[in-house]
Structure formats: C-alpha cells, structure tokens
Design an enzyme around this catalytic site. Structure first.
Site, short mmCIF file in Angstrom:
data_model
loop_
_atom_site.label_atom_id
_atom_site.label_comp_id
_atom_site.label_asym_id
_atom_site.label_seq_id
_atom_site.Cartn_x
_atom_site.Cartn_y
_atom_site.Cartn_z
N ASN A 181 11.58 -1.49 -3.64
CA ASN A 181 10.87 -2.16 -2.55
C ASN A 181 9.39 -2.39 -2.84
O ASN A 181 8.73 -3.13 -2.13
CB ASN A 181 11.03 -1.36 -1.25
N GLN A 231 16.96 -3.70 -0.29
CA GLN A 231 16.20 -4.87 -0.72
C GLN A 231 17.06 -5.84 -1.55
O GLN A 231 16.62 -6.95 -1.84
CB GLN A 231 14.95 -4.45 -1.51
N GLY A 277 19.38 -3.85 8.68
CA GLY A 277 19.42 -5.16 9.32
C GLY A 277 18.09 -5.91 9.28
O GLY A 277 18.05 -7.12 9.05
N CYS A 291 5.53 1.54 3.65
CA CYS A 291 5.92 2.90 3.99
C CYS A 291 4.90 3.92 3.50
O CYS A 291 4.84 5.03 4.00
CB CYS A 291 7.28 3.24 3.40
#
Ligand code: PMP
Length: 378
Positions: free
Chosen positions: A149, A179, A200, A323
C-alpha cells in the site's frame, strides 16, 4: 479539488450509494430473523455474497463478510493460531505488511510464536526460495501482502504460495489483497491462498465493510464468536446496507477493470515524465509495480510540509501511507529507502477519474513548493 489519495480510500460510487440507501430505507430487517423481513434481508446478502465471490472466482460459501480488511487480516492470523497454534508456532511474513497484519502477528510473537520477516530484495521482490527456506514442520502460517500500500510493489502470490504448499500442505497461506483486489486479477482458484482479505472502501464502497475468503474445507476456528452469523465463522449482525454497497461497487468495478488499469498506466507515465524534468524529484520503481500507487520522493523537502502545501491548493496526497500518520515508515525502510528519502516521500494514488491535467497541476505545484519552501537542513 484534486484527489490523489485513492489508496487511502475512494469516493463511494453511485451504485454503492444507491444500494445502501435502498436497504437502509426499505430492507432494514435483521437477516437472522425468521419472518419475512429477515428473509428479504437474507436474500440480499446471498446475492451480495455471490457477487463478491464471482469477483475473485471463489465459491460463495468461501466468502465471509467482515467490517473491513483490518478485521479480515486479524481473523486470518488469529483463527490460524486458534486452530493449529498449539502444534505449530512459526509464522513467516514480510517486513512490508500493513499494520493490521504486522501488529496481529506481533501479538502472537509476544505470546511465544516465532516470526520470520522477509525483507524484499532491491527490486522489491520477496524471494520464493527465501520463504521456502524457512518453512518447516513448525510453520503455522505464511502471510504475504499482495500489493504493497505504500510503494505499489506486486508480490507474485501464486508462485510463492504454490511453493509453500508444495513444501507442506498443512501450512496456512494468507494474503492481504486489499490493494490488488480488482486492480489486478485475483483468482481464488489458482492463487493457492487459504485466506484472502478484501476491503470495500478501496474499490468505491463505503468504509466499514470487507470480506475474507476462506478456502472450502479449511475448518478454521472463528476469531469472533457470538450469535453464529456468517455460517458461524463471523458472529455479529451483518451490515446489510454496507454489504450490498460492497457487492454493487465490486460489480461496477469489474465491468471497467481494464480501462481503469490502462488509465492508471497513462497517469503514471505522465507523472514519470514530469519527474524526469525536475531535479531531486523521482518516482521509486520496482520490478513489478501497480500503476495506481506511486511513491514519489521530493529530495530535501519534508513530506508533511509538502502535503499541507498541496492541501492548501486543494490537492490531496498522502505522506508515505495514511496509516502511518506522520511516523517514519518501517515499510519504506524495509524497501531500502534512505533516512532522507523517508522524510521526503509522498504517495500519489490514482483512480481512473484522475486526468493527465491533474498530474500536471500536481507537478506544477510541487515545483512551486520547491521554489518557496525551506529545504530540510542536514
Ligand atoms: N491492508 C492494506 C494493504 C490496506 O491498504 C488497508 C487500508 N489502509 C488495510 C489492510 C485495512 O483495511 P480496512 O481499512 O478495510 O480495515
């Protein structure tokens, strides 16, 4: 507004919004209820499960809805440990996993599991022979991310997992496919993965919904227990609106997968051309890279300062990974980024609605930033 942070989350598509709102206002029964309202809601879940299963060529009985990939990843890891963790106490993973995998594995390590973290080679690859070298009779699980990611590097999961299974069929294999899902072909029948995590909101569904694929016959113990929903594997009343939105988004994406990919290739190409014209700005390239995720270093400038400079001009990007919230990325370190690169790297993540003009605007503004911001002192 220019949105280049699609790997953090995507804008829900019309199909997803309309599916969720229809369920919220019309079919809001509890799918476990035995009366008509429950059956109507249950029917919607059945058809959503078929759609999500189809999107990765799985059997519908192999799909379990969750609250997102964080839960799917935790489930894969803790369910594996609950099922066979008394006999097998070794986990092989990479140093480049999403925190929802790495932190779950760390928790098992703290409880006495042995953990091997493979570092990618210079070209970003996870070596199959290195993974296999560590597989032994004590190995519980091999968990390897499909597409990173932060850098977009693609791991060859089917080759890796085929080799693991050829060494010992008893070892569980899990991939965090968040991803890669719908961006590259994810075929549950050929991937050799026992478990696949999906989310999702990276594919135009709302946040808070996802799924885990669990291969038929695996007989994993559930991680979340309670009322026995999702065939007893994931208790908790299903979020029918979000599940339906997820399925509709996946269906819509599947139809335009190829065009979207081609568009991302074009956008990455433009980004690369523009970086070549700027001194000290470069795109990190690995052997296999997804064109949607671009790791861009602007040497000498702090990524957070750049991020806010761009934000003021309504251009939204990420510093490393959303993140990591400003912390130095351990993942980028594992990919061999130098300390100064860690401070100065942005993640530009595309969707098919982005345009080459938007890429030009981004690069113009990065050039402006370099002309007006103070360089990092070293
Ligand atoms: N894995 C990867 C590779 C991700 O990019 C993300 C989202 N940042 C997750 C897991 C977690 O997904 P979710 O937000 O659905 O919990």
């Amino acid at each position: 507004m220019i949105y280049f942070d699609n790997s953090s989350t995507t804008k829900p598509c019309e199909q997803a919004i309309s599916a969720a709102s229809k369920v919220l206002s019309g079919t809001w029964g509890n799918p476990s209820s035995l009366h008509k309202m429950g059956l109507e809601a249950e029917k919607l879940i059945i058809s959503a499960r078929q759609a999500v299963a189809k999107s990765i060529n799985a059997d519908e009985r192999e799909i379990f809805f969750t609250s997102g990939a964080t839960e799917s990843n935790n489930t894969a890891i803790f369910s594996s440990a609950l099922t066979k963790g008394k006999r097998r106490k070794k986990i092989i993973t990479t140093a480049t996993e999403h925190p929802s995998v790495s932190a779950a594995i760390k928790r098992l390590e703290d409880k006495g599991f042995e953990v091997v973290r493979i570092i990618p080679s210079e070209n970003g690859e996870i070596s199959t022979s290195e993974v296999i070298r560590h597989v032994d009779k004590n190995t519980l699980l091999v968990s390897i991310i499909m597409v990173n990611n932060e850098t977009g590097t693609v791991n060859d999961i089917s080759t890796l997992f085929k080799a693991v299974k050829a060494t010992d069929t008893e070892v569980y294999t899990h991939t965090d496919a968040v991803q890669g899902f719908l961006k590259i072909p994810v075929n549950a029948k050929t991937l050799c993965a026992d478990m696949i995590s999906l989310s999702g909101h990276k594919v135009y569904a709302p946040k808070g919904t996802g799924a885990i694929y669990v291969k038929k016959g695996l007989n994993l113990k559930p991680f979340i227990v309670g009322g026995g929903q999702e065939s007893g594997f994931r208790s908790g009343t299903e979020s029918v609106p979000l599940i339906c939105a997820f399925a509709e988004a996946a269906k819509a994406y599947s139809k335009t997968q190829d065009e979207r990919y081609k568009k991302a290739v074009l956008l990455r190409q433009r980004l690369k051309e523009r970086t070549l014209a700027l001194d000290g700005v470069y795109l990190h390239e690995f052997k296999s890279c997804l064109p949607y995720i671009n790791s861009l270093t602007v040497m000498g400038y702090k990524s957070e300062t750049l991020l806010h400079f761009l934000e003021e001009r309504e251009i939204y990007v990420s510093s490393g990974s959303a993140c990591s919230k400003g912390k130095k990325s351990e993942v980028l370190k594992a990919f061999g980024y130098s300390d100064s690169e860690l401070d100065s790297t942005l993640r530009i993540s595309f969707c098919a609605d982005n345009t080459e003009d938007e890429v030009d605007r981004l690069m113009d503004e990065i050039q402006n930033a370099m002309n007006s911001l103070v360089r990092i002192k070293r």
